[in-house]
Write a protein that holds these residues in place. Structure first.
Motif, PDB file in Angstrom:
ATOM      1  N   HIS A 101     -19.545 -22.461  11.656  1.00 20.66           N
ATOM      2  CA  HIS A 101     -18.828 -21.322  12.213  1.00 20.66           C
ATOM      3  C   HIS A 101     -18.689 -21.455  13.724  1.00 20.66           C
ATOM      4  O   HIS A 101     -19.673 -21.703  14.420  1.00 20.66           O
ATOM      5  CB  HIS A 101     -19.554 -20.012  11.882  1.00 20.66           C
ATOM      6  CG  HIS A 101     -19.937 -19.909  10.442  1.00 20.66           C
ATOM      7  ND1 HIS A 101     -19.077 -20.265   9.437  1.00 20.66           N
ATOM      8  CD2 HIS A 101     -21.080 -19.517   9.845  1.00 20.66           C
ATOM      9  CE1 HIS A 101     -19.682 -20.076   8.271  1.00 20.66           C
ATOM     10  NE2 HIS A 101     -20.891 -19.636   8.488  1.00 20.66           N
ATOM     11  N   VAL A 125     -18.180 -19.642  17.106  1.00 22.06           N
ATOM     12  CA  VAL A 125     -18.225 -18.361  17.815  1.00 22.06           C
ATOM     13  C   VAL A 125     -18.282 -18.671  19.306  1.00 22.06           C
ATOM     14  O   VAL A 125     -19.169 -19.416  19.734  1.00 22.06           O
ATOM     15  CB  VAL A 125     -19.462 -17.519  17.410  1.00 22.06           C
ATOM     16  CG1 VAL A 125     -19.456 -16.191  18.149  1.00 22.06           C
ATOM     17  CG2 VAL A 125     -19.483 -17.288  15.914  1.00 22.06           C
ATOM     18  N   ASP A 145     -26.049 -16.851   8.202  1.00 22.25           N
ATOM     19  CA  ASP A 145     -26.132 -16.231   9.516  1.00 22.25           C
ATOM     20  C   ASP A 145     -25.016 -15.224   9.779  1.00 22.25           C
ATOM     21  O   ASP A 145     -24.994 -14.586  10.815  1.00 22.25           O
ATOM     22  CB  ASP A 145     -26.129 -17.293  10.612  1.00 22.25           C
ATOM     23  CG  ASP A 145     -24.958 -18.252  10.491  1.00 22.25           C
ATOM     24  OD1 ASP A 145     -24.027 -17.946   9.714  1.00 22.25           O
ATOM     25  OD2 ASP A 145     -24.972 -19.287  11.165  1.00 22.25           O
ATOM     26  N   LEU A 149     -22.193 -15.341  10.820  1.00 26.28           N
ATOM     27  CA  LEU A 149     -21.351 -15.474  12.012  1.00 26.28           C
ATOM     28  C   LEU A 149     -19.874 -15.513  11.670  1.00 26.28           C
ATOM     29  O   LEU A 149     -19.023 -15.171  12.484  1.00 26.28           O
ATOM     30  CB  LEU A 149     -21.728 -16.742  12.782  1.00 26.28           C
ATOM     31  CG  LEU A 149     -23.017 -16.663  13.590  1.00 26.28           C
ATOM     32  CD1 LEU A 149     -23.361 -18.020  14.168  1.00 26.28           C
ATOM     33  CD2 LEU A 149     -22.871 -15.634  14.698  1.00 26.28           C
ATOM     34  N   LEU A 150     -19.592 -15.969  10.474  1.00 24.65           N
ATOM     35  CA  LEU A 150     -18.190 -16.087  10.099  1.00 24.65           C
ATOM     36  C   LEU A 150     -17.558 -14.708   9.882  1.00 24.65           C
ATOM     37  O   LEU A 150     -16.352 -14.545  10.054  1.00 24.65           O
ATOM     38  CB  LEU A 150     -18.082 -16.918   8.815  1.00 24.65           C
ATOM     39  CG  LEU A 150     -16.733 -17.500   8.451  1.00 24.65           C
ATOM     40  CD1 LEU A 150     -16.217 -18.388   9.567  1.00 24.65           C
ATOM     41  CD2 LEU A 150     -16.842 -18.287   7.164  1.00 24.65           C
ATOM     42  N   ARG A 181     -16.617 -10.800  15.911  1.00 25.37           N
ATOM     43  CA  ARG A 181     -17.604 -11.185  14.911  1.00 25.37           C
ATOM     44  C   ARG A 181     -18.475  -9.976  14.636  1.00 25.37           C
ATOM     45  O   ARG A 181     -19.153  -9.464  15.532  1.00 25.37           O
ATOM     46  CB  ARG A 181     -18.454 -12.371  15.387  1.00 25.37           C
ATOM     47  CG  ARG A 181     -17.629 -13.493  15.978  1.00 25.37           C
ATOM     48  CD  ARG A 181     -17.111 -14.551  15.030  1.00 25.37           C
ATOM     49  NE  ARG A 181     -16.479 -14.232  13.811  1.00 25.37           N
ATOM     50  CZ  ARG A 181     -15.149 -14.368  13.583  1.00 25.37           C
ATOM     51  NH1 ARG A 181     -14.323 -14.708  14.537  1.00 25.37           N
ATOM     52  NH2 ARG A 181     -14.669 -14.142  12.399  1.00 25.37           N
ATOM     53  N   LEU A 231     -22.363  -9.735  15.623  1.00 28.79           N
ATOM     54  CA  LEU A 231     -22.819  -9.775  17.006  1.00 28.79           C
ATOM     55  C   LEU A 231     -22.426  -8.494  17.726  1.00 28.79           C
ATOM     56  O   LEU A 231     -21.330  -7.981  17.555  1.00 28.79           O
ATOM     57  CB  LEU A 231     -22.185 -10.969  17.736  1.00 28.79           C
ATOM     58  CG  LEU A 231     -22.440 -12.345  17.123  1.00 28.79           C
ATOM     59  CD1 LEU A 231     -21.685 -13.404  17.895  1.00 28.79           C
ATOM     60  CD2 LEU A 231     -23.931 -12.652  17.131  1.00 28.79           C
TER      61      LEU A 231
END
Lengths: 415, 398
Positions: A268, A270, B256, B258-259, B274, B277
């Motif tokens: 991923h 970010v 996690d 995050l995607l 995201r 976060l």
């Protein structure tokens, strides 16, 4: 080791690029140049130092006299089919500029003839073998992305349908290097902000066949749970740096551009300073060639292009080893199946299964089904073509208030 | 504190009695929806309903509700609450629970998302609330994230040029595929509509173990969603304004999260949001990003981005949980005679987007909105009502 004799059929820009690449490679020799315009032959012949005896305006005479191992056909797409048939009739290996033809029935006929003659066909999708692609391929084979799940590619921002045939053919061919086979296609095509109708079917610029759609988004369903998306969206200004491919895996990602390749060591991305560290992959360039800069978009070179050179190198290796070029005719036809599938899916609003059983051009079929003849001719140069197309779309917007997709079949789901 | 006390404290002259419906063991109290009204002025908990006695007592203790019931129908009939939290994450009871509330003439419902497992149930819920004059809020709390509205402001200001594509990704965890699509995708699809408007039509593909989902692959899905299946989903949406949207989820892409989020692509830039976060919006000043480029991602700071005027008033209140922001908005909607900011119509639309992808997979067609088929597409797939997919299976077996 054998030096392969190469004849160049067509001496415009792509012909010059092909000639420079074959001229630069130590295992190939340009033995003939042919074009219908003498001045073009002479300009290229003088640049290569070709003898008068190597300059032809008649392709049959050129082949008979020089007996090449390979005939390169770097000409406009609409000329591929007739010229391939004429050249293949002599039983000689060919390389043809991409895409292989403008319709599947043409490609079928050409490949059947090549098979009958026992010769090889290579389609000039040179990006697939360029140094950054080879770097990405090595990383992929090392398992750096884990299991591949998704591929995204985009062209340079041309008018969608034209971009599909011109650059999309590269993009899709590159995706096939990793996705291997595509078994179905879905697509959306918009012109003037609305779904395309049969009226929007037009001949592409540069003779690249029949197309539709200013903005095209296509999804490709590869075998092995891999999906791809191809973006062919017209930008205000064409940008070469937009052309690229990104591979998404379970463990990491890879990005390919003509000027480099990068690896992301996690699945991923970010942009938080932690999950956004792309690692540049080492790229090996052939001797005498150096890394291409992102700003290097000049196609009027006097030196061989590294990608063209690598394409030649692969052909030499393939012929040495008695195998097909990685970008062979079958692969080129599969690419064309996807291109035609994209246009068909966009027109009919249906997922198109590959390989298609109907091999004629889907957009011409679509027009026929709506009582329309083939579309009128349009200017060949891209800029002039775009002006004409913009005027057509503006005229249509001014004179019609018909609902979007009005001429299409309903797309609603069956109850 | 009595209702009148809370009303006086609120200064509104109004008081609200809240009922809670949970179902321990079948969806429980999803995302603490039972506590959404806790501590709000002018509100008091009246009763709790849960078929499970242990869960019921625990909820009563949490909320301070003085009475509890095993049967939610009895609870709403006897208590006649003004507001009801319908909390189970399981979907198969949502429609019946809403109908019971409508019959009891409650005034507002806060329903756990997604609204229901089928469009038939969604239609029933929306219709029941409309007929009874109920304000229905659905737990798409992401709509109350101020960052979503700051992104809307950025898009409106032209920060990324003209928005043309939004890519949404689910968590891709063990639920990757259809369950992720339903559970978390409903949030993202709701947000897609917030940015792009109504959907005109959609494509979809559902896979299992790398092949197209076939009738024999259809199973009973999790959280009472009914027929379902597939560990991979790719969907494409065409919005009426010309914006394209995509959603993708696959199983076991990482834990996690995050995607999980959205990426907005404009003609001049990119915004990345995201969900996992905090303070997590990033902006790229070019329409595509590539390593080796001279541009950099910018982590945006809230202080420089004003909210748009149509953002929900509660979204920047740091004293409220996300559920409380919605609860306050629901009460305000009642008092102002407007729809809640995350209302039933929007919630139904996100379920319709999920159903559309499945329907497109089933039929092999681009499907237009509103969907003609209101039945669960997976159910029809299971019955073999799927000629294109069958044809593909035949081809692949050759």
């Amino acid at each position: 080791m054998k030096t392969y004799r190469v004849a160049i059929l067509g001496c415009r820009a792509r012909g010059a690029a092909a000639a420079l690449a074959y001229h630069a490679h130590p295992r190939t020799e340009v033995v003939a140049l042919c074009d219908v315009v003498r001045q073009r032959i002479d300009a290229l012949g003088d640049a290569l130092g070709a003898s008068e005896a190597a300059r032809f305006t008649d392709l049959d005479e050129m082949i008979v006299r020089t007996r090449p191992d390979i005939v390169a056909i770097p000409v406009g797409t609409e000329f591929h089919y007739p010229l391939l048939k004429r050249v293949l009739a002599y039983g000689v290996n060919v390389e043809v500029e991409k895409p292989i033809c403008t319709s599947l029935d043409q490609a079928d006929e050409v490949l059947a003839l090549a098979k009958q003659k026992g010769v090889r066909v290579a389609v000039h999708h040179q990006r697939r073998v360029d140094p950054p692609m080879q770097a990405a391929w090595r990383a992929y084979q090392e398992g750096r992305v884990g299991q591949l799940r998704y591929i995204q590619g985009s062209d340079k921002g041309y008018y969608g349908g034209y971009g599909l045939m011109n650059i999309g053919t590269h993009v899709i061919n590159n995706m096939l290097k990793f996705g291997v086979r595509c078994h179905s296609v879905t697509a959306t095509a918009l012109t003037g902000g609305r779904l395309v109708t049969p009226d929007d079917v037009v001949p592409a610029a540069q003779g690249m066949g029949i197309v539709a759609g200013e903005h095209i988004t296509a999804t490709l369903q590869f075998e092995g749970n891999v999906t791809g998306t191809v973006l062919l969206h017209r930008f205000p200004k064409v940008d070469n740096t937009a052309n690229g491919m990104e591979l998404y895996g379970t463990e990491g990602r890879l990005i390919w551009r003509v000027f480099g390749a990068w690896w992301l060591p996690q699945p991923h991305f970010v942009p938080d300073g932690t999950h956004d560290h792309w690692e540049a992959l080492p790229v090996d360039y052939p001797p005498g060639f150096k890394r291409r800069a992102a700003s290097d978009t000049d196609e009027s070179k006097v030196q061989a292009d590294v990608d063209d050179y690598c394409f030649v190198d692969e052909y030499v290796n393939a012929l040495d080893e008695g195998r097909d070029h990685e970008c062979n005719g079958e692969e080129g036809r599969h690419v064309l199946e996807i291109l035609m599938g994209v246009l068909e899916a966009a027109a009919y609003g249906q997922r198109v299964e590959l390989p298609q059983t109907k091999r004629d051009h889907p957009l011409l079929r679509w027009r026929r089904e709506h009582g329309l003849a083939e579309p009128d001719q349009m200017p060949r140069p891209y800029k002039d073509w775009l002006d004409a197309e913009d005027a057509r779309v503006a005229d249509r917007a001014a004179i019609t208030t018909a609902p979007a997709n009005g001429a299409c079949q309903p797309v609603g789901a069956a109850r | 504190m009595t209702t009148n006390d809370t009303a006086r404290a609120n200064g509104s002259g109004k008081g609200y009695r809240v009922g809670v419906i949970g179902h321990t063991g079948r969806g429980n109290y999803g995302h603490s929806l039972d506590l959404a009204f806790q501590g709000l002025p002018g509100v008091e908990y009246a009763a709790v309903a849960d078929a499970d006695s242990t869960g019921r007592e625990a909820c009563a203790a949490r909320t301070g509700a003085p009475r509890s019931y095993a049967d939610y129908r009895e609870m709403v009939e006897r208590e006649r609450p003004d507001l009801v939290s319908i909390c189970p994450t399981f979907l198969d009871e949502h429609a019946d629970m809403v109908r019971a509330c409508a019959a009891a003439r409650v005034r507002g419902i806060f329903l756990e998302k997604p609204m229901a497992g089928t469009l038939t149930d969604c239609d029933a819920i929306v219709e029941a609330c409309a007929k009874a004059g109920i304000k229905l809020a659905v737990g798409h709390g992401r709509r109350f994230d101020p960052w979503i509205h700051r992104m809307r402001a950025l898009v409106a200001s032209g920060r990324i040029g003209k928005l043309h594509t939004i890519a949404a990704h689910g968590k891709g965890d063990r639920r990757g595929g259809t369950e992720d699509f339903m559970v978390l995708g409903s949030h993202l699809l709701d947000l897609l509509r917030l940015f792009a408007g109504d959907v005109e039509w959609a494509w979809g593909r559902i896979t299992r173990d790398g092949h197209d989902l076939l009738p024999a692959d259809v199973i009973e899905g999790a959280i009472g969603m009914g027929a379902s299946g597939g560990d991979g989903v790719v969907a494409h949406y065409a919005f009426r304004g010309g914006i394209a949207g995509t959603f993708e989820s696959r199983k076991n892409l990482g834990q996690d999260s995050l995607l999980f989020g959205l990426t907005l692509y404009g003609t001049d830039g990119i915004l990345s949001y995201r969900c996992a976060l905090d303070e997590s919006v990033y902006c790229y000043p070019k329409p595509w990003s590539a390593p080796g480029d001279d541009a950099e991602w910018e982590h945006l700071a809230s202080s420089v981005i004003a909210l748009p005027g149509d953002a929900p008033r509660t979204c920047e209140r740091s004293d409220l949980t996300r559920n409380q922001k919605q609860a306050v908005d629901l009460i305000a909607a009642l008092e102002e005679g407007r729809e809640p900011y995350a209302h039933g119509g929007d919630a139904r639309a996100s379920v319709e987007m999920i159903a559309a992808a499945a329907e497109s997979h089933r039929t092999g067609l681009r499907v237009s909105f509103p969907l003609a088929n209101r039945e669960n597409p997976f159910e029809r797939l299971r019955r073999g009502d799927t000629a294109p997919v069958e044809a593909r299976r035949e081809r692949l077996s050759v």
